[in-house]
Design an enzyme around this catalytic site. Structure first.
Site, short mmCIF file in Angstrom:
data_model
loop_
_atom_site.label_atom_id
_atom_site.label_comp_id
_atom_site.label_asym_id
_atom_site.label_seq_id
_atom_site.Cartn_x
_atom_site.Cartn_y
_atom_site.Cartn_z
N HIS A 265 0.80 -1.24 0.00
CA HIS A 265 0.00 0.00 0.00
C HIS A 265 0.83 1.29 0.00
O HIS A 265 0.69 2.10 -0.91
CB HIS A 265 -0.95 0.01 1.21
CG HIS A 265 -1.50 1.36 1.51
ND1 HIS A 265 -2.58 1.90 0.85
CD2 HIS A 265 -1.06 2.34 2.37
CE1 HIS A 265 -2.80 3.12 1.30
NE2 HIS A 265 -1.89 3.41 2.21
N GLU A 414 -24.41 18.01 5.04
CA GLU A 414 -23.55 19.20 5.02
C GLU A 414 -22.20 18.89 4.38
O GLU A 414 -21.67 19.69 3.60
CB GLU A 414 -23.33 19.72 6.45
CG GLU A 414 -24.59 20.21 7.15
CD GLU A 414 -25.42 19.07 7.76
OE1 GLU A 414 -24.95 17.91 7.78
OE2 GLU A 414 -26.55 19.36 8.21
#
Ligand code: TPP
Length: 667
Positions: A265, A414
C-alpha cells in the site's frame, strides 16, 4: 492480455505496465509513496484513458473534456504517470523523478493548483468521490443552459476502499443517485486491502448493494480484464443512472511477495521486490525508461480528443457573439461587471429605506439583486432553506433529470454539500453557495478545508451564528466556530452587522476568485447601523470606524455582526457620562488582520482602552486588542433560552461593556 491497441503491436499490458513501472520507479526514487494502487489499478486506468476518456493532453483545461478524478489521492503516481505518458505539457519524466519533492509538479497527493491535468485536490479519503458529484451536476446544469453542442461530457472517478468507507461517500452517492447523475461513473479499485490489512478486519459492506440502494447501477468486473472493463464502461455510458463498476483487483499487481497485501500500500517496494515485479511483468527496461513504441501509443491516446476539441471550438466560434462571450466569461471564472453596480444601488436603497432585519434576511434581500446580476451563482441548502433564506423568488430548484435551475436541495448532507460545491466550482461555469447553520460547519469542514487549500471560490451561507439563535440551545449555538474558520488559511470569514454590510460582504465573497468565503449571519433581527451607501465598499479592509468618538477617544470598541449594535449602545451610555469612545465595525477579522500594518494601525487607533465584543470565544481577538484588552463575549458553551436573556446571562450587554471600560479607566 493480448489486446493490441495499435499497429505496432503494443498491447494493453504494455500500456498498463508502463503506468505500473513509472509509479514503482518514482516511489522507489522518492523513498516514499504508494505503489500498490497504481500497480493494481493500472489496467482500469489504461482502458479508461485509451478507450473512453474524452480529453486532449495539449489542452487539459478544455471545458468540454471528460473529468477524471482520482479520489484515492494517495495513488497519485497513477495520475502523474498517465499525465506524463499522454503528453501533458510540463509533466516531464524529471517531474516523475522529483515525485514528492519541493516545488515539483508531483506532490505527495494531487493538487489541482500545482499540476496541469489534475482536476481537484484529493488525499483525504472520500473527498474525491463527493467532489465528483458536483462536477457531474455542474455538467448537467451547464448542459441545460448551453446544450449538447457545448457541454456533453462524463465524470469518471477512481475510488478505493477507503473512499467508500468514509461517511461522506454515503452523502455523495445518495445525492448523485437521487439526482440521476448518469454521467458519473465510479471505478472502484476493489482490492480488499487497506493499511491495517485485509478489509475484513473492519468492513463487510456489500458495496454493490449499497450503491444499488442509492439508485445507482452497480456491476462487478475483473479489474485486470481490459475487455470486461471496457464492456462495463460502455454500458455505463448508456445508463440513465450513475454507475459503480466494482473492479476486483490485486493491490501491487506484479510484485512477487507484496502483491495482494497491505505491504504494497504505502511504502517503496524495495530493490529486490521491484526487480521481481519488473520480471513478473516482463519489463526489462531501465528505471523511468519507456520504449518508443509504448510511448508513441500513449501519446496517441493523449491526442484522442483533439479532433473533438477542435470541432467543439468551431461550434463555440459559431455562436452569436454575446452568447459566446458569456460562456467564455463563465468558464474562465470571471465575474460580471453588473455585480458591483447592483450592490451599490442596493446600498443606496437601504440608506433611503433602512431595514431592521436579521442578516440572514438581509442576505436574502441582497441575493434578490445579486442573483440577477450574477447568473452563474447557484445556491442551495442542506435542508434549512427557510432558515437560511437562500432561495430567492427568482430561483428554481433542479430536480432528478431536470437540471435547468439554480437552486439545489442538498438534503441533510452538510459534508456532501460542501464537497459537491467544490466540484461545481472546479467544473467551471458556476459560483456555488451552500447553506446550513454555522455550528454545522463542523460537519462540512473537511470539504471546506479542501476549498481553502485548493483555492476554490465557494461561498458558505452560515446562519444562526451565535447564542443569538436562542432557544435551540448550546448544541446549535456556535462559540468556537468563527475562530476555527478564521484559523483556516485562505478561508475568509465575514460577519456583517446589518443589511448594508451584508450586501458588501456578499460582493466581496463573489468577487473573490482564489478561495472560499463564509458568511456568518444572524437569526435575530438587527437595526441597520450603517448610514452611508454608495459604491465604496467600507467592509473591504475587514474593519472600519463606524461611529467616531465624540471628542478624543479614550477607548475603542471593536465588534462584529450582531454585537455592533451592542457596542453602539455602550458608546451612547459612555457618552452620557462624558466618556468618549469610538466604535469600529469588524465585518471580517481575518481580512482586517491581513491588511498592511499601516492600515491596521490607523483603524485600531491610539485610544488607550481596547475592547472586543463578539458573542463567541476570544481566540483571535488579541491580535487587535492585545492580551490586556477587554473581551466581552463567550467563555464556554451557550444555553437554551430566549436570546435576550442569554445576552444578559452571559454579560454581553452595553451596560457590561460600559462598566468594564470605566473600571479599567479608573484602575
Ligand atoms: C480521511 C482519511 N483518513 C485516513 C487517511 C489515511 N489513509 C490513506 S490511504 C488509507 C486506506 C488505504 O486503503 P484503500 O483506500 O483501500 O487504499 P489501497 O490500500 O487500496 O491503496 C488511509 C487510512 C486518509 N488519506 N484520509
Amino acid at each position: 492480455m493480448q489486446d493490441t491497441v495499435s499497429a505496432d503491436r503494443v498491447t494493453h499490458s504494455d500500456l498498463a505496465n508502463a503506468v505500473r513501472v513509472l509509479a514503482m520507479d518514482a516511489v522507489e526514487t522518492a523513498k516514499s509513496g504508494h505503489p500498490g494502487l497504481p500497480m493494481g489499478a493500472a489496467d482500469i486506468a489504461t482502458v479508461l484513458f485509451t478507450k473512453f476518456l474524452k480529453y486532449d493532453a495539449a489542452d487539459p483545461t478544455w471545458p468540454d473534456r471528460d473529468r477524471f478524478i482520482l479520489s484515492a489521492g494517495h495513488g497519485s503516481m497513477l495520475l502523474y504517470s498517465l499525465l506524463h505518458l499522454t503528453g501533458v505539457k510540463g509533466m516531464t519524466v524529471d517531474e516523475l523523478k522529483n515525485f514528492r519533492k519541493l516545488d515539483s509538479k508531483t506532490p505527495g497527493h494531487p493538487e489541482n493548483f500545482m499540476t496541469p491535468g489534475v482536476e481537484t485536490t484529493t488525499g483525504p479519503l472520500g473527498q474525491g468521490i463527493a467532489t465528483a458529484v458536483g462536477f457531474a451536476l455542474a455538467e448537467r446544469m451547464l448542459n441545460a443552459e448551453y446544450g449538447n453542442d457545448l457541454v456533453d461530457h462524463h465524470t469518471y472517478v477512481l475510488a478505493s476502499d477507503g473512499d467508500l468507507m468514509e461517511g461522506i461517500s454515503q452523502e455523495a452517492i445518495a445525492l448523485a443517485g437521487h439526482l440521476k447523475l448518469n454521467r458519473m461513473i465510479v471505478l472502484w479499485d476493489d482490492n480488499e486491502i487497506s493499511i491495517d490489512g485485509p478489509l475484513s478486519l473492519s468492513d463487510s459492506v456489500d458495496q454493490v448493494k449499497r450503491f444499488q440502494a442509492c439508485g445507482w447501477n452497480a456491476v462487478r468486473v475483473d479489474g485486470h480484464d481490459p475487455k470486461a472493463i471496457q464492456r462495463a464502461i460502455s454500458k455505463a455510458q448508456k445508463s440513465d443512472r450513475p454507475t459503480l463498476i466494482a473492479c476486483k483487483t490485486v493491490i501491487g499487481y506484479g510484485a512477487p511477495k507484496k502483491a495482494g497485501t497491505s505491504k504494497a500500500h504505502g511504502e517503496p517496494l524495495g530493490a529486490e521486490e521491484l526487480a521481481g515485479a519488473k520480471t513478473a511483468l516482463g519489463w526489462s527496461h531501465a528505471p523511468f525508461e519507456i520504449p518508443d513504441n509504448i510511448r508513441d501509443a500513449w501519446a496517441k491516446a493523449g491526442k484522442k480528443g483533439r479532433r473533438l476539441r477542435k470541432a467543439w471550438a468551431e461550434r463555440l466560434k459559431a455562436l452569436p457573439q454575446e452568447k459566446r462571450a458569456e460562456f467564455e466569461r463563465r468558464v474562465k471564472g470571471e465575474r460580471p461587471k453588473a455585480l458591483a453596480d447592483a450592490v451599490a444601488k442596493l446600498k443606496d436603497r437601504l440608506v433611503a429605506e433602512p431595514q431592521n432585519v436579521a442578516t440572514r434576511k438581509a442576505s436574502e434581500i441582497a441575493l434578490e439583486v445579486i442573483t440577477e446580476a450574477v447568473p452563474e451563482l447557484v445556491l442551495g441548502s442542506a435542508d434549512l432553506t427557510p432558515s437560511n433564506n437562500t432561495k430567492t423568488k427568482n430561483l428554481n430548484a433542479i430536480s432528478p433529470g431536470n437540471y435547468a435551475g439554480r437552486y439545489i436541495h442538498y438534503g441533510i448532507r452538510e459534508h456532501g454539500m460542501a464537497a459537491a460545491i467544490n466540484g461545481i466550482a472546479l467544473h467551471g461555469g458556476y459560483v456555488p453557495a451552500g447553506a446550513t447553520f454555522l455550528v454545522f460547519t463542523d460537519y462540512a469542514r473537511p470539504a471546506m478545508r479542501i476549498a481553502a487549500l485548493a483555492g476554490i471560490p465557494a461561498v458558505y451561507v452560515m446562519t444562526h451564528d451565535s447564542i443569538g439563535l436562542g432557544e435551540d440551545g448550546p448544541t446549535h449555538q456556535p462559540v468556537e466556530h468563527l475562530a476555527a474558520l478564521r484559523a483556516m488559511p485562505k478561508m475568509r470569514v465575514f460577519r456583517p452587522a446589518d443589511a448594508i454590510e451584508t450586501a458588501e460582504c456578499w460582493q466581496m465573497a463573489l468577487e473573490r476568485t482564489d478561495g472560499p468565503s463564509t458568511l456568518a449571519l444572524t437569526r435575530q433581527n438587527l437595526p441597520q447601523v450603517r448610514k452611508v451607501g454608495g459604491a465604496e465598499n467600507l467592509s473591504a479592509t475587514g474593519a472600519y470606524e463606524l461611529s467616531p468618538a465624540n471628542g478624543k477617544a479614550r477607548a475603542t470598541l471593536f465588534a462584529s455582526g450582531s454585537e455592533v449594535e451592542i457596542a453602539l449602545a455602550a458608546q451612547k451610555l459612555l457618552d452620557e457620562q462624558s466618556f468618549a469612545v469610538r466604535v469600529v465595525s469588524v465585518p471580517s477579522l481575518d481580512l482586517f488582520l491581513a491588511q498592511p500594518e499601516k492600515v491596521r494601525a490607523q483603524i485600531i487607533g491610539d485610544a488607550p482602552i481596547k475592547v472586543a465584543v463578539e458573542a463567541a470565544v476570544r481566540f483571535g481577538w488579541d491580535s487587535v486588542i492585545g492580551p490586556d484588552g477587554i473581551f466581552v463575549g463567550m467563555h464556554g458553551f451557550g444555553a437554551s433560552a430566549p436570546y435576550k436573556d442569554l445576552y444578559k446571562h452571559f454579560g454581553i450587554t452595553a451596560e457590561a461593556i460600559a462598566e468594564k471600560v470605566l473600571r479599567t479607566h479608573n484602575l
